[in-house]
Scaffold this active site. Structure first.
Site, PDB file in Angstrom:
ATOM      1  N   ASP A   1       7.168  -7.505  12.919  1.00  0.00           N
ATOM      2  CA  ASP A   1       7.226  -6.498  11.852  1.00  0.00           C
ATOM      3  C   ASP A   1       8.639  -5.943  11.796  1.00  0.00           C
ATOM      4  OD1 ASP A   1       6.552  -4.291  10.026  1.00  0.00           O
ATOM      5  OD2 ASP A   1       4.476  -4.655  10.612  1.00  0.00           O
TER       6      ASP A   1
ATOM      7  N   CYS B   1       0.527 -11.320   7.378  1.00  0.00           N
ATOM      8  CA  CYS B   1       0.055 -10.084   6.730  1.00  0.00           C
ATOM      9  C   CYS B   1       1.196  -9.252   6.152  1.00  0.00           C
ATOM     10  CB  CYS B   1      -0.709  -9.210   7.728  1.00  0.00           C
ATOM     11  SG  CYS B   1      -2.364  -9.780   8.082  1.00  0.00           S
TER      12      CYS B   1
ATOM     13  N   TYR C   1       3.656  -7.850  -8.076  1.00  0.00           N
ATOM     14  CA  TYR C   1       2.754  -8.001  -6.924  1.00  0.00           C
ATOM     15  C   TYR C   1       1.784  -9.165  -7.158  1.00  0.00           C
ATOM     16  CZ  TYR C   1      -0.508  -6.567  -3.209  1.00  0.00           C
ATOM     17  OH  TYR C   1      -1.305  -6.526  -2.097  1.00  0.00           O
TER      18      TYR C   1
ATOM     19  N   LYS D   1       1.371 -12.702  -5.064  1.00  0.00           N
ATOM     20  CA  LYS D   1       0.120 -13.039  -4.382  1.00  0.00           C
ATOM     21  C   LYS D   1      -0.506 -14.311  -4.963  1.00  0.00           C
ATOM     22  CE  LYS D   1       0.106  -9.706  -1.401  1.00  0.00           C
ATOM     23  NZ  LYS D   1       0.220 -10.006   0.035  1.00  0.00           N
TER      24      LYS D   1
ATOM     25  N   PHE E   1      -8.737  -2.305   1.060  1.00  0.00           N
ATOM     26  CA  PHE E   1      -8.951  -1.996   2.478  1.00  0.00           C
ATOM     27  C   PHE E   1      -8.201  -0.715   2.848  1.00  0.00           C
ATOM     28  CE2 PHE E   1     -11.196  -5.462   4.659  1.00  0.00           C
ATOM     29  CZ  PHE E   1     -11.449  -6.263   3.563  1.00  0.00           C
TER      30      PHE E   1
ATOM     31  N   THR F   1      -5.857   1.132   4.568  1.00  0.00           N
ATOM     32  CA  THR F   1      -4.643   0.931   5.366  1.00  0.00           C
ATOM     33  C   THR F   1      -3.560   1.874   4.830  1.00  0.00           C
ATOM     34  OG1 THR F   1      -3.578  -0.675   3.916  1.00  0.00           O
ATOM     35  CG2 THR F   1      -5.144  -1.567   5.523  1.00  0.00           C
TER      36      THR F   1
END
Ligand SMILES: CC(=O)CC(=O)SCCNC(=O)CCNC(=O)[C@H](O)C(C)(C)COP(=O)(O)OP(=O)(O)OC[C@H]1O[C@@H](n2cnc3c(N)ncnc32)[C@H](O)[C@@H]1OP(=O)(O)O
Ligand SMILES: NC(=O)C1=CN([C@@H]2O[C@H](COP(=O)(O)OP(=O)(O)OC[C@H]3O[C@@H](n4cnc5c(N)ncnc54)[C@H](O)[C@@H]3O)[C@@H](O)[C@H]2O)C=CC1
Length: 340
Positions: free
Chosen positions: A121, A171, A248, A252, A281, A283
């Site tokens: 990361d 991810c 985005y 994707k 989700f 997050t």
């Protein structure tokens, strides 16, 4: 004496007594690619492997046996019985974006089930803290996924620390929201923001894949010819992107688009490629959205009508790792959400 099956060559072996099990655990070191089963509460792990007392499961270089519970495993794969679930023990994973959200949940899940994980990361992320929680089974490498040098360095660390690489979970990602043209401000979409979104989400994912496969290809193959798995993270926005999601969604959708050609390309090396397209989700990424937008999206999830949890994403990662027939496909994980 009990009968056991080992791999796809049926074999009768002597049930090892407790002393023999201890001896095996002491003397044997897990071999690369060895799969082991975990049976819910009855599983203990040592450095050398995994064993279950009442159920009589133990691990050696040769494989893993379970008695009454009926679950058995070999290098070739793993079988599940009513008694419980399994994950590959000793699996080495590299999780990008592993400092937060879905990536962190995945890293924790893999380690909880016997894996070892390198978290990649940004240097500014909470990667160090996340790896610390994984104790000796985790490591953090500061990585910008768009950088060749950073990714090469992470792969080298993976080899130095854990000896090999079995699974990559991509991810790392960023989200952008902007209309293509803002009438009020008489301003077109910032091209640099569009490029950055594609750079991180799509090109970053590909950058990690192209460099990681060289390492995964060095693994010994299992009985199915498999050497490893690559799991990518797309989004439902690849299919039903909202206003403001041009960049985005394009990034994707690119991940969805490259999934099958990559799977075909890497078939010879025995490396599967599967993409997950999550819905909503819980997050830090979605927490940053306006509350009103978040609530409306959440209410739009048919069932369960809530945000998903990172561990639910991790469960699909686990299934993909376990199921050798999953390949070249994008799987929506969204509670039937179709965004408007
Ligand atoms: C994370 C994932 O991978 C999964 C997902 O994709 S989750 C979906 C993420 N969706 C987004 O990020 C949406 C991106 N779009 C936007 O945020 C906005 O449309 C925008 C910032 C690009 C433009 O905003 P805008 O010009 O202010 O809003 P506009 O399009 O005129 O909408 C008007 C109203 O609709 C609301 N609205 C805008 N986008 C909305 C959305 N996606 N859902 C619900 N309401 C929305 C606005 O809040 C505004 O409400 P008020 O008038 O009550 O203030
Ligand atoms: N949370 C959700 O509802 C959904 C998330 N996704 C995707 O899932 C992935 C994970 O998202 P979340 O966990 O929600 O977000 P998050 O923001 O919690 O985690 C993303 C991580 O990626 C890291 N990252 C960003 N740019 C990077 C770069 N250039 N190099 C290395 N790391 C980088 C961030 O530092 C962060 O730790 C993203 O690709 C996101 O687009 C897709 C659909 C839904």
């Amino acid at each position: 004496m009990s009968s056991y099956l080992l791999c796809d060559q049926p074999k009768v072996v002597q049930e090892p007594g407790p002393d023999k099990i201890k001896e095996e655990i002491k003397s044997k070191v897990l071999r690369p690619g060895l799969w082991c089963c975990l049976l819910y509460a009855r599983c203990w792990m040592s450095e050398a492997g995994c064993w279950v007392s009442e159920a009589g499961c133990w691990v050696s270089e040769a494989g893993c046996w379970v008695s009454e519970a009926g679950c058995w495993v070999s290098e070739a794969g793993c079988w599940v019985s009513e008694a419980g679930c399994w994950v590959p023990l000793g699996l080495v994973g590299l999780v990008t974006g592993g400092a937060s959200g879905l990536g962190r949940g995945t890293a924790e899940h893999l380690v909880k089930h016997g894996g070892r994980v390198v978290i990649c990361d940004l240097p500014s992320s909470k990667g160090r803290e996340a790896a610390k929680q994984l104790a000796g089974n985790g490591a953090f490498v500061p990585v910008d996924v768009t950088s060749e040098d950073d990714v090469k360095n992470a792969l080298q660390t993976t080899v130095d620390k854990f000896g090999r690489l079995d699974v990559v979970v991509n991810c790392a990602g960023i989200i952008t929201a902007s209309r293509v043209y803002n009438v009020k401000k008489d301003q077109p979409f910032d091209l640099k923001a569009f490029q950055r979104t594609i750079d991180v989400n799509l090109i970053g994912t590909f950058n990690v894949i192209r460099l990681a496969v060289g390492l995964i290809s060095k693994n010994a193959s299992d009985g199915d010819g498999q050497r490893g798995v690559i799991i990518n993270t797309s989004s439902v926005a690849a299919f039903d992107g909202q206003i403001g999601q041009a960049a985005y969604s394009a990034s994707k959708a690119g991940i969805v688009g490259m999934t099958l050609p990559l799977a075909r390309d890497l078939a010879k090396q025995g490396i599967r490629v599967v993409t997950i397209a999550p819905g909503m989700f819980r997050t830090p990424l979605v927490d940053a959205m306006p509350e009103k937008v978040l609530r409306e999206l959440e209410a739009g999830v048919p069932f369960p009508s809530r945000l998903g949890q990172p561990h639910e994403f991790a469960l699909l990662v686990q299934s993909i790792i376990q199921n050798p027939m999953l390949n070249g496909e994008t799987i929506r994980l969204d509670g039937a959400l179709r965004m408007q």
